[in-house]
Scaffold this active site. Structure first.
Site, PDB file in Angstrom:
ATOM      1  N   ARG A  93     -49.374  67.968  61.080  1.00 56.13           N
ATOM      2  CA  ARG A  93     -48.115  67.223  60.979  1.00 56.13           C
ATOM      3  C   ARG A  93     -47.105  67.904  61.896  1.00 56.13           C
ATOM      4  NH1 ARG A  93     -43.564  67.461  57.190  1.00 56.13           N
ATOM      5  NH2 ARG A  93     -42.702  65.374  56.801  1.00 56.13           N
ATOM      6  N   ASN A 170     -38.574  62.780  58.193  1.00 56.16           N
ATOM      7  CA  ASN A 170     -38.710  63.918  57.291  1.00 56.16           C
ATOM      8  C   ASN A 170     -37.528  64.008  56.324  1.00 56.16           C
ATOM      9  OD1 ASN A 170     -40.136  66.480  56.566  1.00 56.16           O
ATOM     10  ND2 ASN A 170     -38.144  67.341  57.102  1.00 56.16           N
ATOM     11  N   GLU A 171     -37.823  63.978  55.034  1.00 51.20           N
ATOM     12  CA  GLU A 171     -36.849  64.217  53.965  1.00 51.20           C
ATOM     13  C   GLU A 171     -35.481  63.575  54.230  1.00 51.20           C
ATOM     14  OE1 GLU A 171     -36.771  68.422  53.190  1.00 51.20           O
ATOM     15  OE2 GLU A 171     -38.920  68.507  52.816  1.00 51.20           O
ATOM     16  N   HIS A 237     -43.582  65.954  48.925  1.00 53.14           N
ATOM     17  CA  HIS A 237     -43.491  67.379  49.224  1.00 53.14           C
ATOM     18  C   HIS A 237     -43.459  68.132  47.901  1.00 53.14           C
ATOM     19  CE1 HIS A 237     -41.515  66.514  53.403  1.00 53.14           C
ATOM     20  NE2 HIS A 237     -42.712  65.960  53.255  1.00 53.14           N
ATOM     21  N   TYR A 239     -42.742  71.483  46.084  1.00 55.46           N
ATOM     22  CA  TYR A 239     -42.162  72.823  46.018  1.00 55.46           C
ATOM     23  C   TYR A 239     -41.835  73.126  44.555  1.00 55.46           C
ATOM     24  CZ  TYR A 239     -42.118  72.698  51.113  1.00 55.46           C
ATOM     25  OH  TYR A 239     -42.489  72.619  52.427  1.00 55.46           O
ATOM     26  N   GLU A 266     -46.235  68.299  52.515  1.00 51.49           N
ATOM     27  CA  GLU A 266     -45.698  69.657  52.576  1.00 51.49           C
ATOM     28  C   GLU A 266     -45.894  70.301  51.216  1.00 51.49           C
ATOM     29  OE1 GLU A 266     -41.773  70.589  53.865  1.00 51.49           O
ATOM     30  OE2 GLU A 266     -41.789  69.163  55.541  1.00 51.49           O
ATOM     31  N   TRP A 295     -47.251  73.726  54.464  1.00 56.74           N
ATOM     32  CA  TRP A 295     -46.129  74.186  55.284  1.00 56.74           C
ATOM     33  C   TRP A 295     -46.138  75.703  55.331  1.00 56.74           C
ATOM     34  CZ3 TRP A 295     -43.204  71.682  58.576  1.00 56.74           C
ATOM     35  CH2 TRP A 295     -42.124  72.371  59.143  1.00 56.74           C
TER      36      TRP A 295
END
Length: 344
Positions: A93, A170-171, A237, A239, A266, A295
């Site tokens: 990516r 992205n985000e 993503h 996290y 991610e 990531w």
């Protein structure tokens, strides 16, 4: 989560809402199943069917790779792609820029980048970097600007549907602008289709990509149905909101149950918002045939330099995180399979 520090309020929200995620009843599963019909566009490249991603040969493709910020480190990219391929990755990516936060990557740059991926038999997942944190970061641009960019470099994309996937932005949604995500995202997809871009598209979840508000989860079926090509993959993503296995299992399971395509584009083992259950992410992804892109390879800013997989872009100097991603249980070397479009 490219080179930025989350504000304290966002961190607090991430932790609190992550706890709520576990307690939500399965009665709130995604409503309805999308129509998986191919539509008018002939499948000449990657495509979605039955909630799974397939390559141009009709073989299921499960992404196993990493992230790389091409916009900031273009000179590192050729070697980086060669190194990650040698270590077993089947996709990368790569973040590109519209020219707002870094030098603009024009059509020639993107064509060169896709060519480098093809040379290394890697699927090129292209994503606009400049939208990161729109609504919080002053320099960020809205998702609509990313769509403008893709259309402006259309000549570099058309004909590469077998080798490239477009992760639109992205985000691009954080804080209180998440309510517009469903409509804006559907509009972005339709604009790209009207412009003749028929690649598999990926759309990032709101809330710094973590879908803390469950906006993507609860509207994914409608957004998928709004794509005339029915060729969109949802990008989560993982996290701090995914700090234990039940969170990971519940979130991915809702898409699988609904027959909707999902990928973890991610994730790491920790971040500003807390610990992450990377073992659960990788285990669930392998068990459920869900793609993952960890990531990131190298070059993170000082506050998140611990997320570098190698030191100073040196493949011979793997960090703990790099060893975990490539060589650990359910890691890339063990689970990755090259896209069949690269078979001779």
């Amino acid at each position: 989560m490219s080179m930025r520090t989350m504000i304290a309020g966002t961190v607090l929200i991430a932790v609190v809402v992550a706890v709520i995620l576990v307690g939500r009843s399965r009665a709130s599963d995604l409503v309805g199943r999308p129509d998986h019909s191919v539509g008018k566009q002939l499948r000449t490249g990657f495509h979605v069917a039955g909630g799974r991603l397939y390559d141009a040969n009709g073989n299921e493709f499960v992404m196993r790779g990493v992230g790389h910020n091409y916009a900031v480190y273009p000179q590192r990219t050729a070697r980086m792609l060669s190194d990650v391929k040698a270590m077993g990755a089947n996709a990368v990516r790569v973040e590109v820029s519209t020219g707002v936060t870094a030098k603009r990557d024009d059509a020639a740059d993107v064509a060169h980048l896709i060519g480098l991926c093809r040379r290394n038999h890697l699927v090129c997942v292209l994503v606009v970097h400049d939208t990161t944190g729109w609504g919080y970061r002053k320099e960020a641009v809205p998702q609509a600007r990313a769509v403008d960019y893709w259309i402006s470099i259309r000549q570099a994309l058309v004909g590469q549907e077998k080798y490239a996937i477009i992760n639109v932005a992205n985000e691009p949604y954080v804080l209180d602008n998440v309510r517009t995500w469903p409509g804006d995202t559907t509009d972005s997809i339709r604009r790209l289709r009207r412009a003749g871009i028929h690649h598999t598209l990926m759309v990032d979840a709101p809330d710094w990509g973590q879908d803390l508000s469950f906006t993507m989860r609860d509207h994914a079926a409608d957004v998928f149905a709004g794509d005339p090509d029915r060729n969109t993959v949802f990008s989560i993503h993982m996290y701090g909101a995914f700090f234990r296995a039940t969170n990971v299992h519940d979130y991915l399971g809702r898409y699988l149950h609904a027959g909707l395509p999902i990928a973890v584009t991610e994730f790491a083992y920790t971040h500003h918002d807390g610990d992450v259950d990377e073992d659960a992410i990788m285990s669930e992804a392998q068990a459920d045939r869900v793609g993952y892109l960890a990531w990131s390879w190298s070059g993170n800013s000082a506050d998140v330099s611990n997320l570098d997989m190698v030191e100073q872009f040196n493949a011979g100097s793997l960090t703990w995180w790099g060893r975990r991603v490539f060589d650990g249980p359910n890691g890339i070397r063990q689970t990755s399979h090259e896209a069949t479009v690269y078979r001779s």
